[in-house]
Design an enzyme around this catalytic site. Structure first.
Site, PDB file in Angstrom:
ATOM      1  N   HIS A  57      -3.937  -9.442  -1.295  1.00 51.19           N
ATOM      2  CA  HIS A  57      -4.294  -8.032  -1.066  1.00 51.19           C
ATOM      3  C   HIS A  57      -5.752  -7.991  -0.623  1.00 51.19           C
ATOM      4  O   HIS A  57      -6.635  -7.576  -1.360  1.00 51.19           O
ATOM      5  CB  HIS A  57      -4.071  -7.222  -2.345  1.00 51.19           C
ATOM      6  CG  HIS A  57      -4.229  -5.749  -2.136  1.00 51.19           C
ATOM      7  ND1 HIS A  57      -3.218  -4.936  -1.690  1.00 51.19           N
ATOM      8  CD2 HIS A  57      -5.299  -4.933  -2.284  1.00 51.19           C
ATOM      9  CE1 HIS A  57      -3.650  -3.696  -1.582  1.00 51.19           C
ATOM     10  NE2 HIS A  57      -4.919  -3.665  -1.937  1.00 51.19           N
TER      11      HIS A  57
ATOM     12  N   ASP B  62       0.812  -1.226   0.000  1.00 52.43           N
ATOM     13  CA  ASP B  62       0.000   0.000   0.000  1.00 52.43           C
ATOM     14  C   ASP B  62       0.847   1.280   0.000  1.00 52.43           C
ATOM     15  O   ASP B  62       0.670   2.153   0.847  1.00 52.43           O
ATOM     16  CB  ASP B  62      -0.963  -0.020   1.196  1.00 52.43           C
ATOM     17  CG  ASP B  62      -1.947  -1.169   1.103  1.00 52.43           C
ATOM     18  OD1 ASP B  62      -3.002  -0.981   0.489  1.00 52.43           O
ATOM     19  OD2 ASP B  62      -1.626  -2.263   1.605  1.00 52.43           O
TER      20      ASP B  62
ATOM     21  N   HIS C 254      -3.591  -4.214   1.660  1.00 49.38           N
ATOM     22  CA  HIS C 254      -4.960  -3.691   1.605  1.00 49.38           C
ATOM     23  C   HIS C 254      -5.379  -3.010   2.914  1.00 49.38           C
ATOM     24  O   HIS C 254      -5.955  -1.930   2.888  1.00 49.38           O
ATOM     25  CB  HIS C 254      -5.975  -4.779   1.252  1.00 49.38           C
ATOM     26  CG  HIS C 254      -7.322  -4.234   0.884  1.00 49.38           C
ATOM     27  ND1 HIS C 254      -7.495  -3.201   0.003  1.00 49.38           N
ATOM     28  CD2 HIS C 254      -8.578  -4.572   1.286  1.00 49.38           C
ATOM     29  CE1 HIS C 254      -8.785  -2.927  -0.124  1.00 49.38           C
ATOM     30  NE2 HIS C 254      -9.459  -3.735   0.652  1.00 49.38           N
TER      31      HIS C 254
ATOM     32  N   HIS D  65      -4.701  -0.809   5.911  1.00 49.69           N
ATOM     33  CA  HIS D  65      -3.693   0.235   6.031  1.00 49.69           C
ATOM     34  C   HIS D  65      -3.019   0.312   7.402  1.00 49.69           C
ATOM     35  O   HIS D  65      -2.360   1.285   7.714  1.00 49.69           O
ATOM     36  CB  HIS D  65      -4.306   1.595   5.655  1.00 49.69           C
ATOM     37  CG  HIS D  65      -4.392   1.784   4.165  1.00 49.69           C
ATOM     38  ND1 HIS D  65      -4.552   3.000   3.547  1.00 49.69           N
ATOM     39  CD2 HIS D  65      -4.328   0.874   3.163  1.00 49.69           C
ATOM     40  CE1 HIS D  65      -4.585   2.838   2.242  1.00 49.69           C
ATOM     41  NE2 HIS D  65      -4.466   1.554   1.979  1.00 49.69           N
TER      42      HIS D  65
ATOM     43  N   HIS E 297      -6.227  -0.968  -6.186  1.00 50.22           N
ATOM     44  CA  HIS E 297      -6.034   0.265  -6.956  1.00 50.22           C
ATOM     45  C   HIS E 297      -5.231   0.034  -8.232  1.00 50.22           C
ATOM     46  O   HIS E 297      -5.253   0.858  -9.123  1.00 50.22           O
ATOM     47  CB  HIS E 297      -5.301   1.311  -6.102  1.00 50.22           C
ATOM     48  CG  HIS E 297      -6.183   1.930  -5.068  1.00 50.22           C
ATOM     49  ND1 HIS E 297      -6.652   3.221  -5.153  1.00 50.22           N
ATOM     50  CD2 HIS E 297      -6.694   1.428  -3.930  1.00 50.22           C
ATOM     51  CE1 HIS E 297      -7.407   3.476  -4.114  1.00 50.22           C
ATOM     52  NE2 HIS E 297      -7.449   2.403  -3.341  1.00 50.22           N
TER      53      HIS E 297
ATOM     54  N   ASP F 205      -1.204  -2.324  -4.446  1.00 54.62           N
ATOM     55  CA  ASP F 205      -1.357  -0.869  -4.365  1.00 54.62           C
ATOM     56  C   ASP F 205      -0.012  -0.142  -4.308  1.00 54.62           C
ATOM     57  O   ASP F 205       0.208   0.740  -3.467  1.00 54.62           O
ATOM     58  CB  ASP F 205      -2.251  -0.477  -3.184  1.00 54.62           C
ATOM     59  CG  ASP F 205      -3.724  -0.767  -3.433  1.00 54.62           C
ATOM     60  OD1 ASP F 205      -4.062  -1.114  -4.597  1.00 54.62           O
ATOM     61  OD2 ASP F 205      -4.529  -0.657  -2.507  1.00 54.62           O
TER      62      ASP F 205
ATOM     63  N   HIS G 154       0.759   3.372  -2.452  1.00 57.54           N
ATOM     64  CA  HIS G 154      -0.191   4.364  -2.990  1.00 57.54           C
ATOM     65  C   HIS G 154       0.510   5.575  -3.585  1.00 57.54           C
ATOM     66  O   HIS G 154       0.122   6.718  -3.316  1.00 57.54           O
ATOM     67  CB  HIS G 154      -1.183   4.798  -1.910  1.00 57.54           C
ATOM     68  CG  HIS G 154      -2.225   3.768  -1.624  1.00 57.54           C
ATOM     69  ND1 HIS G 154      -3.362   3.627  -2.376  1.00 57.54           N
ATOM     70  CD2 HIS G 154      -2.272   2.799  -0.671  1.00 57.54           C
ATOM     71  CE1 HIS G 154      -4.088   2.617  -1.890  1.00 57.54           C
ATOM     72  NE2 HIS G 154      -3.447   2.100  -0.860  1.00 57.54           N
TER      73      HIS G 154
END
Lengths: 418, 508
Positions: free
Chosen positions: A164, A9, A197, A199, A84, A48, A11
């Site tokens: 995930h 993650d 996934h 956080h 994502h 992600d 991101h």
């Protein structure tokens, strides 16, 4: 003894504010540097990596340089799609980077009546990695249900399962709404379960399974994540040592900046008093060089919420030396206007709640739409947010968006997008 | 009209009908006497009658039994010897409208057996829960019997039955209908792990995908039942686990001091001023025995894995959310101690009750599904002694107040007599299965929504799968035959479980 780093993650590209975007990237770089300094043999990114399947080119360029640096240091990077990263047409940046040899996607299905998965064997350590990508829950559970667990469990060697998804048993109470899969859908006996996934970081031990690990987000993609950072949530990745079994994974903290959390409850005050109270509250905090997350909440007794001028509060904090200022006023309302019904600081959750509220008020007979309408709408919204990629012409862009929408809505519009 | 008998006397409570020879009438048979609409009568008792004096009958029998003559017979035996049925008018139907009978059917009127069309007034309600078909004696009509889920559940349902009379089968049949509705969420606390159908026919096969299963040892597709110890609050134990006053005070102190970590601190043996070591030790032992949590090498361990220090934080919220989505949540408690099972139900029910209280306060209750809680061996939580000794618990609270918040109980028991009258009176639908125990029958009859005072023998003679539905929502106590669940779902046309053999299309 071998070592690997387990990130998830990241991101990259989630933050819109340049300073935050810089910090988001800094966190990524710091994690990779730390992993390299710890002589890792490979790195796992459990979904992600980017915030969007086609992120903006600046983000891609910087990320690619970093990933290539790691690759050139002889450290392979194994990834799966996060929710994502996913693209129905395999045009995700993950696929492009894989084609360029920068990273390696380890989700390789063997089609059949049961879903078999091929293992990717890390050349140096012999570790066998496989797993599933993140999808919308219905599909995800479907894949998990059909997984050929027997074959996976029969495989010998040091095995890592990459995924995930939230696991039902380990979901934090405040994330109860989050879609999840039960642990009993996972193959048993793997030496390590590399999750993404969720956080928040966590390492869980269950009988019959190796450590089930979530590093959590590296920096945070939503205001809610950043607020958690400011409230003391520690971000980072897991460093894992192993021979034929893993040692207790070590969490490595990554802190690209100091955070300061300020919360101000203005309930029962008029807008002028509230503004003064915020000023006094701010003055009590040392914000020098920090990312400041200011939360203003409560119902004003009179006056408008717009009387509380965010710009001037921001200026004041910046003049006190704050590096970045984020003001969350979702929980602020006034008696003089209609009450805000949805109070969430996390954008997807807020969107979901709004859709759910709307759905509840509609007389829809379609059970699936009632059950999954909110998820479908949120997913559609996110796909429609995707910008036109550089070099992509308008018709290609439209086609891509239409395909995305078709996929989400489970429709076939005839292929020409009309 | 094919007459089966003729009214020859009696009174409001017992109309006497002479049975036509060759047309046997059974206990519980529904008969119809026409005239100004028609009256439905139910046979409550049967007896022999004869025109021949008793002495003569005894003599004839003697001849027969002692072998004096093979041709001793009565003159016109079908006229001289016959059966009299005592029947009670249960309903008068005029222009399709069912009315409580206030007068007797005409004297000397012939009666016939009930036909399908005679019960056309039994309409399918808006939220139909199928219970079975109308039964006339041991004959089954094609007329289905339903109760409205929303009405019946909010007014509580009682299912009294002795073992082996088909209560699990009945509950499965009911849950099958309920699984199709999104206006009703049902929590099933299943102490025998029989409803989901892990290895046999059960709700698992319902095509709606509306059944959620939790078990400490869940099969693939089910959910593993894990509850974080931080989810438990002292009030969840109220009326479930008998604590002494000293223990209660100690619990209150720990809760005030440590909040949701109170059990963890007790299990870890963390001392607190004002709490005696002996009390702390007893509490640790209680939590060890009931919850299966204990300290081992400084770490909290969980026996059975249900109550635990890490994980299971969202389970209660997940279950409550599923119920609010109108799903059926089956919780397999077969591997838990009795108290732990009730505690699991208590935690979930308390969460639902709290939510629904809030929805009512916010004016949102109308938009929420009705919630029903299936509780087996109900006297464990609704029994007089339990309530007197341990005080009210969440189940008795729901029995008393649940209706205000659209929450109801579906209570199953062998021993109705243990449940206080006040609670029984609140259970407005009773699905009565066979019961041999006279005291239990008396309690059931005493608290039924219709006058079942003549049904004592009928209830005792109910066969497996036969029931009487007595409800404030039905005009009369309807005799039903509940189908066998396996045959019932087969008739629903379910495909074989092994039919999905398509190759998987994988993206991702």
């Amino acid at each position: 003894m071998y070592r690997f780093a387990h990130l998830s993650d990241c991101h990259l590209g989630a933050q819109k504010q340049p300073d935050l975007r810089e910090l988001e990237f800094e966190a990524f770089r710091m994690a990779l540097d730390d992993a390299l300094q710890n002589d890792v043999d490979f790195i796992i990114i459990a979904g992600d990596l980017f915030h969007s399947n086609i992120p903006n080119m600046e983000t891609v360029k910087r990320a690619t340089l970093e990933l290539r640096r790691v690759r050139e240091a002889g450290v392979p990077i194994y990834v799966n799609y996060g929710s994502h990263d996913y693209s129905p047409s395999n045009t995700s940046m993950i696929d492009i980077l894989e084609s360029a040899g920068v990273i390696e996607k380890v989700v390789r299905p063997i089609p059949g009546k049961r879903l078999g998965l091929e293992f990717t064997v890390d050349e140096k350590t012999g570790a066998k990695i496989t797993g599933l990508s993140g999808r919308s829950r219905t599909l995800e559970v479907d894949y998990f249900m059909k997984l050929d667990r027997d074959a996976l469990e029969a495989e010998e060697g040091f095995r890592i399962f990459l995924f995930h998804s939230a696991i039902t048993q380990f979901k934090p109470a405040d994330l109860a709404d989050m879609e999840s899969v039960d642990l009993n859908l996972f193959p048993r006996g793997f030496e390590y379960y590399a999750g993404g996934h969720v956080h928040r970081s966590g390492c869980y031990h269950e009988e019959g399974y190796g450590p089930i690990v979530y590093p959590g987000t590296l920096f945070g993609s939503y205001a809610g994540d950043l607020e958690e950072n400011a409230r003391g949530e520690v971000r980072g990745y897991y460093l894992v040592e192993f021979t034929d079994k893993v040692r207790e994974p070590e969490f490595r903290e990554i802190r690209p900046a100091e955070f300061e959390y300020i919360e101000c409850d203005v309930t029962g005050r008029n807008s002028q008093d509230a503004f003064s109270l915020i000023g006094r509250e701010i003055a009590d905090h040392d914000v020098t060089g920090k990312v400041v997350m200011l939360k203003i909440r409560g119902e004003l007794s009179s006056g408008r919420t717009s009387d509380i001028n965010s710009a001037s509060i921001r200026e004041r904090l910046e003049s006190m030396g704050a590096r970045v200022v984020q003001i969350n006023r979702y929980g602020l309302s006034t008696r003089e206007i209609q009450k805000v019904r949805v109070v969430e600081s996390d954008v997807p959750r807020m969107e979901r709640r709004i859709f759910r509220e709307k759905l509840a008020g509609l007389d829809i007979k379609n059970r699936r739409l009632m059950d999954e309408g909110d998820s479908i709408a949120v997913e559609l919204l996110r796909r429609l947010e995707n910008e036109k990629a550089p070099g992509e012409n308008r018709s290609e862009y439209e086609k891509r968006i239409t395909e995305d929408a078709e996929d989400v809505l489970d429709l076939d519009l005839g292929g020409d997008g009309t | 009209m094919e007459a089966v008998g003729q009214i020859i006397g009696g009174e409001t409570a017992a109309v006497l009908i002479r049975q036509k020879s060759g047309e046997p009438v059974e206990l519980g048979d529904l008969l119809v006497a026409e005239g100004d609409g028609y009256t439905i009568l139910q046979v409550k008792d049967l007896r022999y009658r004869s025109q021949i004096p008793q002495g003569m009958r005894e003599l004839a029998s003697g001849f027969n039994l002692e072998g004096y003559s093979g041709d001793v017979e009565f003159l016109e035996p079908e006229l001289r010897n016959y059966i009299i049925a005592e029947a009670r008018p249960i309903l008068h139907v005029r222009e399709g409208e069912p009315l409580i009978p206030k007068r007797l059917p005409r004297f000397f009127r012939e009666v016939r057996r009930i036909r399908e069309g005679d019960l056309d007034f039994l309409e399918k309600p808006r939220n139909p829960v199928f219970l079975g078909h109308v039964r006339s004696g041991s004959k089954v009509l094609d007329t289905p019997v339903y109760v409205d889920a929303v009405d019946a559940i909010t007014h509580h349902i009682l299912i009294p039955a002795t073992t082996g009379r088909g209560k699990s089968n009945l509950v499965k049949v009911m849950l099958w209908s309920l699984a199709e509705m999104d206006r009703v969420g049902i929590l099933v606390l299943d102490p025998h792990d029989e409803y989901y159908g892990r290895n046999e026919a059960g709700l698992r096969r319902h095509p709606s995908n509306n059944v959620v299963y939790y078990s400490p040892d869940a099969p693939v597709g089910g959910n593993t039942l894990t509850i974080n110890l931080r989810s438990l609050r002292p009030e969840h134990f109220e009326g479930i686990i008998p604590f002494t006053q000293a223990q209660e005070q100690a619990i209150a102190r720990y809760y005030n001091e440590y909040g949701d970590e109170w059990i963890l601190k007790i299990v870890k043996g963390e001392e607190l001023p004002g709490v005696q070591q002996v009390t702390l030790n007893v509490l640790r032992r209680i939590f060890d025995v009931i919850l299966g949590v204990y300290l081992d090498d400084g770490k909290i361990k969980s026996r059975g894995g249900v109550f635990r220090e890490r994980g299971g934080e969202s389970t209660i919220k997940d279950i409550a959310a599923s119920l609010e989505d109108g799903r059926i949540v089956v919780v397999d408690t077969s591997r838990l101690m009795g108290e732990a099972e009730l505690l699991v139900g208590s935690v979930i029910s308390a969460e639902i009750f709290r939510r629904y209280q809030q929805y009512k306060a916010d004016g949102k209750l109308r938009r929420k599904p009705v919630i029903g809680i299936v509780i087996e061996e109900a006297p464990r939580v609704l029994g007089k002694e339990v309530i007197e000794r341990q005080g009210n618990n969440i189940y008795s609270t729901i029995a008393r107040e649940g209706r205000k918040f659209n929450i109801g109980l579906i209570a199953i028991t062998q021993l109705v007599s243990l449940i206080p009258r006040t609670v029984l009176a609140n259970m407005n639908t009773k699905i009565i299965l066979g019961n041999e125990m006279a005291q239990e029958r008396a309690e059931i009859i005493g608290s039924a929504s219709q006058d079942l005072s003549d049904d004592n023998r009928t209830i005792a003679s109910l066969d497996k799968g036969e029931a009487i539905v007595s409800s404030i929502f039905t005009k009369f106590a309807v005799p039903v035959k509940i189908p066998l669940f396996e045959e019932f779902i087969e008739s629903a046309g379910l495909e074989s479980e092994d039919s999905e053999d398509e190759e998987i299309e994988f993206i991702g």
